[in-house]
Design an enzyme around this catalytic site. Structure first.
Site, PDB file in Angstrom:
ATOM      1  N   GLU A   1      -4.759   2.379  -4.187  1.00 16.08           N
ATOM      2  CA  GLU A   1      -3.298   2.448  -4.079  1.00 16.08           C
ATOM      3  C   GLU A   1      -2.766   1.181  -3.428  1.00 16.08           C
ATOM      4  OE1 GLU A   1      -5.131   2.703  -1.322  1.00 16.08           O
ATOM      5  OE2 GLU A   1      -3.652   3.790  -0.108  1.00 16.08           O
TER       6      GLU A   1
ATOM      7  N   ASP B   1      -2.161   9.843 -10.410  1.00 21.96           N
ATOM      8  CA  ASP B   1      -2.211   8.785 -11.440  1.00 21.96           C
ATOM      9  C   ASP B   1      -0.805   8.458 -11.948  1.00 21.96           C
ATOM     10  OD1 ASP B   1      -4.894   8.668 -11.217  1.00 21.96           O
ATOM     11  OD2 ASP B   1      -5.368   9.497 -13.191  1.00 21.96           O
TER      12      ASP B   1
ATOM     13  N   ASN C   1      -2.435  13.292  -3.852  1.00 25.22           N
ATOM     14  CA  ASN C   1      -3.562  13.836  -4.626  1.00 25.22           C
ATOM     15  C   ASN C   1      -3.924  15.250  -4.176  1.00 25.22           C
ATOM     16  OD1 ASN C   1      -4.202  11.764  -6.441  1.00 25.22           O
ATOM     17  ND2 ASN C   1      -5.387  10.649  -4.903  1.00 25.22           N
TER      18      ASN C   1
ATOM     19  N   HIS D   1      -4.949  15.029  -8.948  1.00 29.90           N
ATOM     20  CA  HIS D   1      -5.227  13.642  -9.307  1.00 29.90           C
ATOM     21  C   HIS D   1      -4.335  13.128 -10.425  1.00 29.90           C
ATOM     22  CE1 HIS D   1      -8.102  10.253  -9.441  1.00 29.90           C
ATOM     23  NE2 HIS D   1      -8.323  10.643  -8.203  1.00 29.90           N
TER      24      HIS D   1
ATOM     25  N   ASP E   1       0.851  -1.190   0.000  1.00 26.88           N
ATOM     26  CA  ASP E   1       0.000   0.000   0.000  1.00 26.88           C
ATOM     27  C   ASP E   1       0.889   1.243   0.000  1.00 26.88           C
ATOM     28  OD1 ASP E   1      -3.147   0.621   0.997  1.00 26.88           O
ATOM     29  OD2 ASP E   1      -1.677   2.211   1.424  1.00 26.88           O
TER      30      ASP E   1
HETATM   31  N1  GTP Z   1      -4.928   9.694  -8.400  1.00 27.41           N
HETATM   32  C1  GTP Z   1      -5.590   8.627  -7.998  1.00 27.41           C
HETATM   33  N2  GTP Z   1      -5.901   8.471  -6.705  1.00 27.41           N
HETATM   34  C2  GTP Z   1      -6.540   7.354  -6.319  1.00 27.41           C
HETATM   35  C3  GTP Z   1      -6.922   6.346  -7.227  1.00 27.41           C
HETATM   36  N3  GTP Z   1      -7.557   5.356  -6.555  1.00 27.41           N
HETATM   37  C4  GTP Z   1      -7.579   5.743  -5.256  1.00 27.41           C
HETATM   38  N4  GTP Z   1      -6.970   6.936  -5.103  1.00 27.41           N
HETATM   39  C5  GTP Z   1      -6.793   7.744  -3.884  1.00 27.41           C
HETATM   40  O1  GTP Z   1      -5.989   7.051  -2.947  1.00 27.41           O
HETATM   41  C6  GTP Z   1      -6.209   7.664  -1.682  1.00 27.41           C
HETATM   42  C7  GTP Z   1      -6.161   6.609  -0.598  1.00 27.41           C
HETATM   43  O2  GTP Z   1      -6.259   7.270   0.596  1.00 27.41           O
HETATM   44  P1  GTP Z   1      -6.335   6.558   1.993  1.00 27.41           P
HETATM   45  O3  GTP Z   1      -7.041   5.237   1.867  1.00 27.41           O
HETATM   46  O4  GTP Z   1      -6.894   7.541   2.964  1.00 27.41           O
HETATM   47  O5  GTP Z   1      -4.882   6.186   2.349  1.00 27.41           O
HETATM   48  P2  GTP Z   1      -3.544   7.032   2.387  1.00 27.41           P
HETATM   49  O6  GTP Z   1      -3.744   8.498   2.245  1.00 27.41           O
HETATM   50  O7  GTP Z   1      -2.643   6.389   1.368  1.00 27.41           O
HETATM   51  O8  GTP Z   1      -3.041   6.756   3.836  1.00 27.41           O
HETATM   52  P3  GTP Z   1      -2.424   5.433   4.429  1.00 27.41           P
HETATM   53  O9  GTP Z   1      -2.808   4.282   3.541  1.00 27.41           O
HETATM   54  O10 GTP Z   1      -3.043   5.311   5.780  1.00 27.41           O
HETATM   55  O11 GTP Z   1      -0.957   5.641   4.474  1.00 27.41           O
HETATM   56  C8  GTP Z   1      -7.551   8.382  -1.758  1.00 27.41           C
HETATM   57  O12 GTP Z   1      -7.325   9.763  -1.707  1.00 27.41           O
HETATM   58  C9  GTP Z   1      -8.073   7.992  -3.144  1.00 27.41           C
HETATM   59  O13 GTP Z   1      -8.788   9.049  -3.759  1.00 27.41           O
HETATM   60  C10 GTP Z   1      -6.589   6.539  -8.623  1.00 27.41           C
HETATM   61  O14 GTP Z   1      -6.870   5.706  -9.499  1.00 27.41           O
HETATM   62  N5  GTP Z   1      -5.923   7.693  -8.949  1.00 27.41           N
END
Ligand code: GTP
Length: 310
Positions: A215, A189, A180, A185, A172
């Site tokens: 992610e 990506d 983001n 975004h 992860d």
């Molecule tokens: N740019 C982009 N962002 C994505 C995509 N899929 C998911 N995300 C973003 O990934 C982020 C995941 O955030 P969280 O689950 O809060 O986790 P984190 O900020 O990585 O924090 P931790 O996992 O706790 O370290 C969210 O802001 C989603 O919008 C994608 O295809 N593109």
């Protein structure tokens, strides 16, 4: 491959007819089989885009051969066009019932034959595109969640059958939301594609890699012991931490948390293995992120030499 980039297999016992077809199908690469067994032999090594199949042949006839081809998953999608002198309704309906896509009647009409072949090639191509889309994550080109779990289940079956071990890495990206939020975004990506490319480069022969969430990535590593799986995860972590991503003129630091497990499968299913890896990912996050759990340090003589099982 030819100028029209398609291969047609003609199954026809009459040499004159097969020569006529070869000439009419000139835009394509043409393979000729003289009977059903010959055709099946060719199909062991070739994947034609369309099969033109005579109905009346010595030995196995065209109907039977068509049913045989359609019963084989690797060949099932190849459209079969029957070649027939019979135009009675019963014969034609039977051609469709055994899995045929269309038919052309003898004597051949050149333009009609080519038109029918063309439509089958287009159909085949569209089906291939849909199949690829159904198993591919559009952003990264990796296996999507569905493909990862279905191929993962098949991999587990094979490993269980030979009493082998399977390593699982739950990966992860840390604080990805901040990437983001800070850079937008599109940069997020770009970061996901970059990480995916590195993971793709790192995985070995026979490994299974997929993007199973936003992610979140997962790797299955067959025939490794846990120390090897942990060392592999640690190498990945270091590689990603050094990626040179720059956005808005400033470096974007990407780090990974990774939960690792490796087991002899026995009765253990994929879901359970991944659950253990996921719990360990949780520990990596709570241990401060940018780390592998169990960490190479604890694993090799640190404070937590016997990490949790679940
Ligand atoms: N740019 C982009 N962002 C994505 C995509 N899929 C998911 N995300 C973003 O990934 C982020 C995941 O955030 P969280 O689950 O809060 O986790 P984190 O900020 O990585 O924090 P931790 O996992 O706790 O370290 C969210 O802001 C989603 O919008 C994608 O295809 N593109």
């Amino acid at each position: 491959m030819t100028k029209d980039n398609a291969t047609i297999l003609v199954v026809e016992d009459n040499r004159t007819n097969s020569e006529i077809l070869r000439r009419l199908l000139q835009p394509y690469e043409v393979l000729v089989a003289t009977d059903a067994n010959h055709a099946l032999k060719i199909l062991e090594r070739e994947r034609p885009d369309v099969i033109l199949l005579d109905i009346m042949m010595p030995g196995m006839d065209g109907y039977e051969l068509c049913a045989t081809i359609k019963s084989r998953p690797a060949l099932h999608d190849i459209p079969i066009l029957f070649i027939t002198a019979r135009t009675d309704e019963e014969s034609l309906v039977r051609a469709f019932d055994v899995g045929g896509s269309d038919y052309v009647t003898k004597p051949f009409r050149s333009k009609e034959l080519l038109a029918r072949v063309r439509i089958q090639i287009a159909y085949r191509r569209a089906l291939e595109r849909l199949r690829t889309m159904a198993v591919t994550d559009e952003l990264t080109g990796l296996r999507n969640r569905r493909a990862f779990f279905s191929e993962g289940a098949a991999l587990c079956e094979r490993i269980r059958a030979r009493d082998g071990t399977l390593g699982a890495l739950m990966i992860d990206i840390d604080h990805f939301k901040q990437v983001n939020d800070r850079h937008g975004h599109a940069v997020g990506d770009r970061a996901l594609r970059l990480v995916a490319d590195e993971l793709r480069r790192a995985v070995g022969e026979g490994y299974l890699l997929g993007r199973i969430g936003g992610e979140e990535f997962t790797i299955l590593a067959p025939d490794r012991d846990e120390d090897e799986a942990i060392a592999f995860a640690e190498a990945l972590r270091r590689t990603i931490a050094e990626l040179p991503l720059v956005a808005d003129g400033e470096p974007v630091r990407l780090t990974l948390s990774i939960g690792v497990v490796c087991r002899r499968l026995g009765e253990l299913g994929l879901e359970t293995l991944l659950k253990i890896a996921d719990n360990r990912l949780f520990k990596a996050k709570h241990g401060g992120r940018n780390r592998v759990y169990p960490s190479p340090d604890t694993k090799f003589g640190g404070t937590d030499a016997n990490p949790d099982q679940r």
